[in-house]
Design an enzyme around this catalytic site. Structure first.
Site, mmCIF file in Angstrom:
data_model
loop_
_atom_site.group_PDB
_atom_site.id
_atom_site.type_symbol
_atom_site.label_atom_id
_atom_site.label_comp_id
_atom_site.label_asym_id
_atom_site.label_seq_id
_atom_site.Cartn_x
_atom_site.Cartn_y
_atom_site.Cartn_z
ATOM 1 N N LYS A 56 15.116 -61.812 -31.846
ATOM 2 C CA LYS A 56 15.387 -63.040 -32.619
ATOM 3 C C LYS A 56 14.111 -63.862 -32.808
ATOM 4 C CE LYS A 56 17.061 -66.736 -30.291
ATOM 5 N NZ LYS A 56 16.325 -67.992 -30.442
ATOM 6 N N ASN A 57 13.361 -64.073 -31.712
ATOM 7 C CA ASN A 57 12.231 -64.999 -31.790
ATOM 8 C C ASN A 57 10.998 -64.395 -32.464
ATOM 9 O OD1 ASN A 57 13.831 -66.924 -30.693
ATOM 10 N ND2 ASN A 57 12.949 -66.816 -28.624
ATOM 11 N N CYS A 70 17.427 -81.740 -28.006
ATOM 12 C CA CYS A 70 17.978 -80.417 -27.735
ATOM 13 C C CYS A 70 18.551 -80.422 -26.328
ATOM 14 C CB CYS A 70 16.833 -79.405 -27.861
ATOM 15 S SG CYS A 70 17.239 -77.748 -27.353
ATOM 16 N N ARG A 96 11.643 -81.381 -26.603
ATOM 17 C CA ARG A 96 11.089 -80.435 -27.566
ATOM 18 C C ARG A 96 10.495 -81.094 -28.825
ATOM 19 N NH1 ARG A 96 14.982 -75.304 -27.978
ATOM 20 N NH2 ARG A 96 13.060 -74.293 -28.578
ATOM 21 N N ASP A 131 13.207 -68.122 -20.865
ATOM 22 C CA ASP A 131 14.433 -67.607 -21.497
ATOM 23 C C ASP A 131 15.186 -66.621 -20.597
ATOM 24 O OD1 ASP A 131 13.958 -69.154 -23.678
ATOM 25 O OD2 ASP A 131 13.159 -67.563 -24.941
ATOM 26 N N ARG A 165 24.228 -67.059 -31.454
ATOM 27 C CA ARG A 165 22.934 -67.364 -32.069
ATOM 28 C C ARG A 165 21.884 -66.338 -31.656
ATOM 29 N NH1 ARG A 165 21.074 -73.355 -31.264
ATOM 30 N NH2 ARG A 165 19.381 -72.337 -32.380
HETATM 31 N N1 EPU Z 1 5.998 -78.940 -26.863
HETATM 32 C C1 EPU Z 1 5.466 -80.186 -27.107
HETATM 33 N N2 EPU Z 1 5.000 -80.444 -28.372
HETATM 34 C C2 EPU Z 1 5.038 -79.531 -29.370
HETATM 35 C C3 EPU Z 1 5.578 -78.260 -29.104
HETATM 36 C C4 EPU Z 1 6.046 -77.988 -27.825
HETATM 37 O O1 EPU Z 1 5.427 -81.044 -26.228
HETATM 38 O O2 EPU Z 1 4.600 -79.834 -30.480
HETATM 39 C C5 EPU Z 1 6.521 -78.632 -25.511
HETATM 40 C C6 EPU Z 1 8.022 -78.374 -25.479
HETATM 41 O O3 EPU Z 1 8.767 -79.564 -25.414
HETATM 42 C C7 EPU Z 1 8.173 -77.498 -24.255
HETATM 43 C C8 EPU Z 1 6.869 -76.692 -24.257
HETATM 44 O O4 EPU Z 1 5.965 -77.404 -25.088
HETATM 45 O O5 EPU Z 1 8.253 -78.276 -23.108
HETATM 46 C C9 EPU Z 1 6.986 -75.279 -24.773
HETATM 47 O O6 EPU Z 1 7.753 -75.259 -25.966
HETATM 48 P P1 EPU Z 1 7.490 -74.219 -27.144
HETATM 49 O O7 EPU Z 1 6.967 -74.970 -28.312
HETATM 50 O O8 EPU Z 1 6.709 -73.059 -26.658
HETATM 51 O O9 EPU Z 1 8.975 -73.759 -27.466
HETATM 52 P P2 EPU Z 1 9.488 -73.336 -28.909
HETATM 53 O O10 EPU Z 1 8.397 -72.747 -29.676
HETATM 54 O O11 EPU Z 1 10.239 -74.496 -29.485
HETATM 55 C C10 EPU Z 1 10.134 -70.876 -28.334
HETATM 56 C C11 EPU Z 1 11.395 -70.061 -28.370
HETATM 57 C C12 EPU Z 1 12.312 -70.526 -27.246
HETATM 58 C C13 EPU Z 1 11.574 -70.347 -25.917
HETATM 59 C C14 EPU Z 1 10.255 -71.121 -25.944
HETATM 60 C C15 EPU Z 1 9.415 -70.915 -24.711
HETATM 61 C C16 EPU Z 1 11.589 -69.485 -30.699
HETATM 62 C C17 EPU Z 1 12.303 -69.633 -31.995
HETATM 63 N N3 EPU Z 1 12.024 -70.225 -29.672
HETATM 64 O O12 EPU Z 1 10.547 -72.237 -28.522
HETATM 65 O O13 EPU Z 1 13.453 -69.675 -27.276
HETATM 66 O O14 EPU Z 1 12.371 -70.834 -24.863
HETATM 67 O O15 EPU Z 1 9.478 -70.713 -27.085
HETATM 68 O O16 EPU Z 1 9.139 -69.570 -24.516
HETATM 69 O O17 EPU Z 1 10.652 -68.703 -30.603
HETATM 70 C C18 EPU Z 1 15.683 -69.088 -26.848
HETATM 71 O O18 EPU Z 1 15.483 -68.028 -27.485
HETATM 72 O O19 EPU Z 1 16.723 -69.275 -26.163
HETATM 73 C C19 EPU Z 1 14.677 -70.151 -26.903
HETATM 74 C C20 EPU Z 1 14.952 -71.405 -26.568
#
Ligand code: EPU
Length: 421
Positions: free
Chosen positions: A22-23, A117, A122, A306, A398
């Site tokens: 998915k990701n 969320c 996030r 995850d 999802r």
């Molecule tokens: N963060 C910030 N600012 C930003 C972006 C992130 O503070 O601009 C923080 C977040 O709040 C969090 C940390 O950085 O505390 C890491 O978040 P990240 O941005 O890496 O998460 P994401 O990109 O929103 C993806 C996956 C998630 C997975 C995380 C961590 C996708 C679509 N989603 O989320 O997947 O948990 O990386 O590996 O790729 C899931 O599949 O269940 C899922 C939640």
């Protein structure tokens, strides 16, 4: 609303095929916005989040043809709306992934802010800061990010935190920017590498994906490409935990064991016998109860957040005391409260769960709060005494393709009950 009804106590046995990730599929679908010409994608999982991403792209004017095997042809030649509306973004945060491609290719984008969320705040500040450093003019007003740029330019982006979709958004934007972009402290997740491989097939010049510095040399345009999405390491890990908890022996095909190192280390530690092939992994627990392990989540290649909820479920019935620390998201233990309703002995102290394994969980009606939390409740149901009802399973749809069919194929007693009251 659909629920899952699980009768616990049946061991698993047999083989199933793992779906595409998915990701990885989500950013790859967003990246088709960048192409001049058609993209052909295969191994795309049939999931609600993928449907949401296709609706989002469809509303922008991307032409999408999907066959019964989820092979997708996407062409962005008729894009007319450079907007991701709140109605869709609020159902899927990954919608933010269209921001970089829209801005880089069409010079404009209006994307709803994702909002809060269940697992943490996030924010997307790092996505926005990176685009501003590349020359974008960005306003955040009325719940929307409005971005403009004639042509983005290369920049050195030192990321404060490792962010997966942040790295992906900026990498996509940089493919069409003028000059060289360096993303430092980049996410190293295999899904980032898969996106980079797809973009390179489209003609992008990206080096270093999978390391902490990604170098992107902008090109004037990208072409269409054919691509098969990598297997889902989290789905793989979830079924491996299911087999470990139930003392079972299973084989998972169509996966990539090299992406699972941190998970396999921990499963071996709990006592699982694991055998690997190039595209399969087999696990045999030989009827034994898992031993307690300590987990500390962190960005790849460390143990993935995850998989934390699934290991929490396993720890509730493991021999000994497990300590699980969540460092990526600030509120990712909602499942612990539901597992307690099944008799689990879990103490939460800030971002740490201290879990004393008990001999047996008791079935109870439980509620899913997010995708991985719902997976952990299904796993708990597989070993609990009695019938477990898992409510709000739209969360699980999802991210897990046909979970009840795959588990049934392995011998579990699980069924979907529609509109049960
Ligand atoms: N963060 C910030 N600012 C930003 C972006 C992130 O503070 O601009 C923080 C977040 O709040 C969090 C940390 O950085 O505390 C890491 O978040 P990240 O941005 O890496 O998460 P994401 O990109 O929103 C993806 C996956 C998630 C997975 C995380 C961590 C996708 C679509 N989603 O989320 O997947 O948990 O990386 O590996 O790729 C899931 O599949 O269940 C899922 C939640």
């Amino acid at each position: 609303m659909d629920k899952l009804l699980i009768t616990g106590g049946y061991p698993l046995n047999g083989e199933i095929r793992i779906s595409g990730a998915k990701n990885a599929a989500l950013p790859i679908l967003a990246a088709t916005l960048l192409a001049e010409g058609s993209c052909h994608l295969s191994n795309v999982p049939h999931l609600q989040d993928i449907t949401t991403m296709m609706s989002l792209l469809g509303r922008m004017g991307v032409e999408l043809i999907v066959d019964e095997k989820m092979n997708i042809e996407a062409n962005s030649r008729s894009v007319h709306t450079l907007e991701a509306h709140y109605e869709l973004v609020k159902t899927m945060r990954a919608s933010i992934l269209v921001l970089g491609p829209l801005l880089a290719k069409f010079g404009r984008a209006q994307v709803s802010l994702p909002g809060g969320c269940a697992i943490g705040a996030r924010p997307v500040n790092l996505h926005i800061q990176g685009l501003i450093a590349m020359g974008a003019d960005i306003q955040v007003e009325g719940g929307y990010i409005t971005a403009k740029a004639k042509r983005l330019h290369g920049a050195t982006l030192l990321m404060d935190l490792v962010t997966v979709t942040g790295t992906e958004n900026l990498m996509m934007a940089a493919t069409l920017a003028e000059g060289i972009t360096l993303i430092e402290n980049a996410a190293r997740e295999p899904e980032v590498v898969d996106l980079a491989n797809f973009l390179n097939k489209m003609g992008a010049r990206i080096q270093g994906a999978g390391t902490e510095t990604i170098c992107i040399e902008g090109v004037p345009q990208l072409t269409g490409a054919e691509y098969s999405v990598l297997p889902d390491r989290i789905e793989t890990g979830t079924y491996l935990v299911a087999a470990t908890m139930t003392g079972s022996s299973i084989k998972l095909k169509g996966t990539d064991p090299h992406l699972l190192d941190a998970i396999l280390v921990k499963l071996r530690e709990v006592g699982a016998k694991i055998t690997l092939g190039t595209d399969w992994v087999a696990l045999d627990m030989q009827g034994r109860r898992p031993k307690a392990v300590n987990i500390h989540t962190a960005p790849y290649p460390a143990f993935p957040t995850d998989m934390q909820a699934q290991f929490t479920a396993m720890s509730t019935i493991s021999e000994g005391v497990s300590i699980l620390t969540e460092t990526v998201f600030e509120n990712r233990f909602m499942h612990a409260l539901e597992l307690q309703r099944m008799g689990a002995d879990i103490r939460l102290e800030g971002n740490t769960a201290i879990i004393k394994g008990i001999a047996e969980l008791q079935a109870a009606p439980v509620m899913a709060t997010d995708l991985r939390a719902s997976a952990s409740l299904v796993l708990a149901g597989l070993v609990a005494k009695g019938e477990t009802w898992v409510d709000r399973i739209y969360h699980i749809d999802r991210g897990y393709e046909r979970i009840e069919e795959k588990l049934t194929q392995l011998g579990a007693k699980i069924r979907r009950v529609r509109n049960h009251v």
